[in-house]
Design a protein around this motif. Structure first.
Motif, PDB file in Angstrom:
ATOM      1  N   PHE A  78       0.893  -1.184   0.132  1.00  0.00           N
ATOM      2  CA  PHE A  78       0.062  -0.017   0.064  1.00  0.00           C
ATOM      3  C   PHE A  78       0.986   1.326  -0.030  1.00  0.00           C
ATOM      4  CE2 PHE A  78      -3.373   2.832   1.642  1.00  0.00           C
ATOM      5  CZ  PHE A  78      -4.357   2.399   0.853  1.00  0.00           C
ATOM      6  N   ALA A 126      -5.532  15.651  -6.403  1.00  0.00           N
ATOM      7  CA  ALA A 126      -5.738  16.649  -5.335  1.00  0.00           C
ATOM      8  C   ALA A 126      -5.555  16.127  -3.970  1.00  0.00           C
ATOM      9  CB  ALA A 126      -7.350  17.009  -5.588  1.00  0.00           C
ATOM     10  N   LYS A 152      -6.961  21.532 -10.863  1.00  0.00           N
ATOM     11  CA  LYS A 152      -6.286  20.279 -10.436  1.00  0.00           C
ATOM     12  C   LYS A 152      -5.007  20.432  -9.922  1.00  0.00           C
ATOM     13  CE  LYS A 152      -9.719  17.216 -11.091  1.00  0.00           C
ATOM     14  NZ  LYS A 152     -10.313  16.302  -9.929  1.00  0.00           N
ATOM     15  N   LEU A 200      -4.708  20.729  -2.243  1.00  0.00           N
ATOM     16  CA  LEU A 200      -5.962  20.663  -1.320  1.00  0.00           C
ATOM     17  C   LEU A 200      -5.603  21.433   0.010  1.00  0.00           C
ATOM     18  CD1 LEU A 200      -8.905  19.321  -1.110  1.00  0.00           C
ATOM     19  CD2 LEU A 200      -7.625  17.502   0.215  1.00  0.00           C
ATOM     20  N   VAL A 229      -2.974  12.681   2.098  1.00  0.00           N
ATOM     21  CA  VAL A 229      -4.288  11.987   1.799  1.00  0.00           C
ATOM     22  C   VAL A 229      -3.984  10.513   1.559  1.00  0.00           C
ATOM     23  CG1 VAL A 229      -6.039  11.592  -0.013  1.00  0.00           C
ATOM     24  CG2 VAL A 229      -5.478  13.892   0.507  1.00  0.00           C
ATOM     25  N   VAL A 250      -5.605   7.639   0.904  1.00  0.00           N
ATOM     26  CA  VAL A 250      -5.916   6.509   0.046  1.00  0.00           C
ATOM     27  C   VAL A 250      -5.513   7.061  -1.400  1.00  0.00           C
ATOM     28  CG1 VAL A 250      -7.982   5.495  -0.958  1.00  0.00           C
ATOM     29  CG2 VAL A 250      -8.146   6.358   1.400  1.00  0.00           C
ATOM     30  N   ARG A 310      -5.282   7.116  -5.400  1.00  0.00           N
ATOM     31  CA  ARG A 310      -6.384   7.006  -6.512  1.00  0.00           C
ATOM     32  C   ARG A 310      -6.094   5.826  -7.344  1.00  0.00           C
ATOM     33  NH1 ARG A 310      -9.447  10.957  -8.936  1.00  0.00           N
ATOM     34  NH2 ARG A 310      -9.939  10.506 -10.898  1.00  0.00           N
ATOM     35  N   LEU A 355     -12.762  18.620  -1.670  1.00  0.00           N
ATOM     36  CA  LEU A 355     -12.550  17.516  -0.750  1.00  0.00           C
ATOM     37  C   LEU A 355     -13.177  16.226  -1.102  1.00  0.00           C
ATOM     38  CD1 LEU A 355     -13.472  19.298   2.503  1.00  0.00           C
ATOM     39  CD2 LEU A 355     -11.343  18.491   2.136  1.00  0.00           C
ATOM     40  N   GLU A 402     -13.255  15.244  -4.260  1.00  0.00           N
ATOM     41  CA  GLU A 402     -12.321  14.722  -5.233  1.00  0.00           C
ATOM     42  C   GLU A 402     -11.190  14.121  -4.517  1.00  0.00           C
ATOM     43  OE1 GLU A 402     -10.866  18.010  -7.555  1.00  0.00           O
ATOM     44  OE2 GLU A 402     -12.933  18.500  -8.234  1.00  0.00           O
ATOM     45  N   SER A 403     -10.785  14.333  -3.095  1.00  0.00           N
ATOM     46  CA  SER A 403      -9.817  13.342  -2.647  1.00  0.00           C
ATOM     47  C   SER A 403     -10.085  12.395  -1.755  1.00  0.00           C
ATOM     48  CB  SER A 403      -8.706  14.746  -1.877  1.00  0.00           C
ATOM     49  OG  SER A 403      -9.571  14.913  -0.907  1.00  0.00           O
ATOM     50  N   PRO A 455     -12.182   8.490  -1.321  1.00  0.00           N
ATOM     51  CA  PRO A 455     -13.229   7.462  -1.903  1.00  0.00           C
ATOM     52  C   PRO A 455     -14.729   7.931  -1.717  1.00  0.00           C
ATOM     53  CG  PRO A 455     -11.711   6.390  -0.525  1.00  0.00           C
ATOM     54  CD  PRO A 455     -11.532   7.851  -0.508  1.00  0.00           C
ATOM     55  N   GLN A 497     -16.564   8.081   1.397  1.00  0.00           N
ATOM     56  CA  GLN A 497     -16.280   9.020   2.526  1.00  0.00           C
ATOM     57  C   GLN A 497     -16.822  10.428   2.292  1.00  0.00           C
ATOM     58  OE1 GLN A 497     -12.202   8.813   3.421  1.00  0.00           O
ATOM     59  NE2 GLN A 497     -11.998   6.578   3.284  1.00  0.00           N
ATOM     60  N   THR A 521     -10.885   0.551   2.691  1.00  0.00           N
ATOM     61  CA  THR A 521      -9.473   0.931   2.306  1.00  0.00           C
ATOM     62  C   THR A 521      -9.591   1.908   1.237  1.00  0.00           C
ATOM     63  OG1 THR A 521      -8.552  -1.206   1.653  1.00  0.00           O
ATOM     64  CG2 THR A 521      -8.249  -0.331   3.833  1.00  0.00           C
ATOM     65  N   GLY A 563     -12.276   1.416  -1.333  1.00  0.00           N
ATOM     66  CA  GLY A 563     -13.300   1.914  -1.848  1.00  0.00           C
ATOM     67  C   GLY A 563     -13.677   1.098  -3.239  1.00  0.00           C
ATOM     68  N   LYS A 589     -12.291   7.523  -6.669  1.00  0.00           N
ATOM     69  CA  LYS A 589     -12.568   8.803  -6.099  1.00  0.00           C
ATOM     70  C   LYS A 589     -13.094   9.496  -7.362  1.00  0.00           C
ATOM     71  CE  LYS A 589      -8.429   8.987  -3.435  1.00  0.00           C
ATOM     72  NZ  LYS A 589      -7.072   9.790  -3.308  1.00  0.00           N
TER      73      LYS A 589
END
Lengths: 239, 417
Positions: free
Chosen positions: A83, A92, A186, A190, A216, A218, A220, B50, B52-53, B55, B58, B340, B342, B372
């Protein structure tokens, strides 16, 4: 896209000809891409002509297509890294202003998307028009056609820096007085660029560069496999 | 002769009648308004960025915090958009539960609107009355989701849990005991459906009470009749929806015209105004409360008769049960991946709207195949309504601005996002 069967979309194509760049029906909704320089003419006809009668502009929003379809975690190969590979990324919320992704000349980054509603015919339509120049995106304003567009265009200008030509009062609307930058792009982090606090020595509120790290958790992930379809079919079969 | 100039004045952002953080710069000629320039954005939190960042799942919690007076309706638009993109549909029982709670939400919103609007215009009592009923409904929110306001109850694929078998009861304390305690627990002896039944039967009488206080009240009428008139033409041009549109005589309600959830199975009427003034919109909203109670009764009757699933059995989207996870490896993997990473949503774009208490609340989602959203745009009814305030209040007196702000039913959580 010549295999359109829908009467509304056919009508639109027949009526406006080359002002329409493409039409699309997906998920039961209709999207029409309009050439930016012909937007006003198309919009006026869509509002007034009997076949369309889209009297209401429900929503107008800006979109920044930078990094569309890019993921931060390759899923096609097995690895032992796990991970943690996902911790660094370009999405973002995962970079600061200094490390922001540079636009690599993708054509037509900015678009305005309009949702229309016809109360007479009970139907919806989505218009999209791209701004030609990415460094100074300019599209025509539809305020004169739908008054509701006034604030929506101010919002798109504020958040994306899209300039609506012909708008009577194009001010920032949502961000702070004196804000610098267009936060929904983009390549805008953030976490932002400045943070604000009250300084007891100076006796006033001051702005400082952000002190927090972008984080962040998680990554993408784009999974192009068929698992959702499969699961969907299984669920449909069970019940 | 000395030059007479217009007077510019700040209304808000701390004014109690500004309903949150509205800063309204008013240009006054004597006491009549020449121009009104709302400055919004003081509550801008960047909800869409927010989202967009994170899953997809959330962000459901953020939806509650948009229009924090109609929480579940916001969730409804968002989860419906996701469901549409995923190509899944919630089970029928979940659809009825959503219909039921959309109407609970409508009552919550309209009660707050009625109370605070009354308070703005000098009617104190109705505020206290309205909050008494709101309290019962918030208890229902809490019983079903664990939170009095920000529920997070709707999920893509259904609702998180089925309705509780037993309605929580008040416990004895220093202030509530004896006969008082017994009275407060009277509706709460059975299930949540019994509670709603008792509530709806009682609520019709309560609405009569509000109407006794206001509908023929001379002061109330003086403050609202012919104030803030919105013509049908203007309502359409300015993108108005909900009671603002219906108050002007346009019979448009998404629950009827583009039905979602279980609304096409349910019998109800759409009240429509005539003059488009503040009074008509008051009457429309009061009648909507009666209709909501009627819809709730029908949902309760259906839900009693039809037990079943409230969430799709698709573990790529909805988590498996705890029991299943204990002895099924697959279920455990699904649970882990879902919470985790999504789920990835197929590329596409969709706009889904619901008839929120304030008007059309819509979620426009662009998905690029990731876990996301690529872009989320939330269409808030209050944003379009407030943008028309300049046109509405021009020529009115300063105190009428308060009446107009009240009748627009604005909440800054959704306008500033």
């Amino acid at each position: 896209m010549s295999d359109v069967r829908n009467p509304l979309l056919e009508q639109i194509q027949a009526r406006f000809g080359d002002a329409i760049l493409s039409v699309r029906e997906a998920l039961g909704q209709y999207t029409v891409e309009v050439a930016a320089d012909r937007v006003l003419e198309v919009a006026k006809a869509l509002r007034d002509e009997q076949a369309f009668r889209f009297q209401q502009l429900i929503d107008l929003c800006g979109v920044d297509y930078l990094s569309y379809g890019q993921d931060e975690w390759e899923t096609d190969a097995v690895t032992d890294e796990g991970f943690s590979r996902g911790v660094l990324g370009a999405g973002a919320g995962r970079f600061s202003w200094a490390d922001r992704p540079r636009p690599a000349g993708i054509p037509n980054r900015f678009a305005a998307v309009v949702q229309l509603l016809s109360i007479d015919h009970n139907m919806r339509l989505r218009l999209r028009y791209f701004a030609a120049d990415d460094s100074l995106p300019v599209v025509p304003s539809v305020v004169d056609i739908w008054g509701a567009a006034n604030w929506f265009e101010r919002e798109a200008f504020d958040l994306f820096g899209i300039v609506f030509e012909g708008h009577p009062d194009l001010r920032r609307i949502l961000t702070d007085y004196g804000f610098i930058g267009h936060p929904f792009r983009k390549d805008f982090p953030l976490i932002g660029n400045v943070e604000v606090r009250y300084d007891p020595d100076k006796g006033r509120v001051i702005y400082e560069p952000v002190s927090i790290e972008p984080r962040v958790g998680v990554p993408r992930v784009i999974r192009g496999d068929s698992r959702y379809l499969q699961a969907h079919n299984e669920a449909a079969g069970k019940s | 002769m000395a030059e007479i100039r217009n007077y510019t004045m700040n209304f808000g952002p701390q004014h109690p009648a500004a309903h949150g953080v509205l800063r309204l710069v008013l240009e006054l000629d004597g006491e009549s308004v020449v121009r009104a320039d709302p400055h919004v954005g003081l509550l801008h939190r960047g909800t869409e960025k927010l989202a967009e960042s994170k899953p997809y799942n959330q962000s459901i919690g953020y939806m509650d915090r948009l229009d924090y007076m109609s929480m579940m309706c916001n969730e409804h638009a968002y989860v419906r958009a996701i469901e549409r993109l995923l190509g899944i549909e919630a089970p029928i029982r979940a659809q009825y539960i959503r219909t039921l709670f959309d109407e609970v939400t409508r009552l919550l919103n309209h009660l707050l609107w009625l109370g605070s609007n009354g308070l703005d215009l000098g009617a104190m009592t109705v505020f206290l009355y309205a909050f008494r009923e709101r309290e019962e409904l918030m208890d229902a929110y809490e019983a079903v989701s664990g939170a009095r306001m920000h529920a997070g109850y709707y999920r893509p694929g259904g609702v998180y849990r089925d309705l509780p078998e037993r309605m929580p009861q008040f416990k004895e304390n220093r202030w509530t005991k004896g006969a008082d305690l017994k009275r407060r627990n009277e509706w709460r002896q059975g299930s949540m459906l019994d509670f709603f039944d008792a509530f709806c039967d009682d609520f019709v009488k309560r609405v009569d009470e509000y109407e006794t206080l206001l509908t023929d009240n001379r002061i109330w009428k003086q403050r609202t009749v012919n104030i803030g008139v919105v013509s049908p033409e203007m309502a359409l041009r300015m993108g108005m929806s909900g009671p603002m549109l219906r108050g002007s005589g346009i019979a448009w309600d998404l629950r009827k015209k583009q039905p979602y959830a279980a609304y096409d199975q349910i019998d109800f009427d759409i009240p429509v105004g005539v003059n488009g003034d503040c009074y008509d919109r008051y009457v429309v909203r009061v009648e909507e409360m009666r209709q909501s109670a009627r819809i709730m009764k029908q949902c309760v009757a259906w839900l009693r008769a039809n037990p079943g699933d409230v969430m799709v059995r698709n573990y790529k989207v909805a988590p498996p049960s705890r029991v299943e996870m204990k002895d099924d490896m697959e279920a455990l993997i699904h649970h882990f991946k879902l919470f985790t990473e999504g789920y990835s949503v197929p590329p596409g774009e969709v706009y889904c709207a619901v008839e929120a208490p304030k008007g059309e609340f819509g979620a426009y989602i662009i998905a690029d195949g990731a876990n996301k959203p690529f872009r989320v745009k939330l269409r808030a009814p209050g944003f379009a309504h407030l943008s028309a305030i300049d046109e509405i209040v021009r020529g009115h007196m300063l105190p009428d601005v308060v009446a107009v702000i009240g009748t627009l039913d604005i909440v800054f959580g959704e306008i500033d996002r």
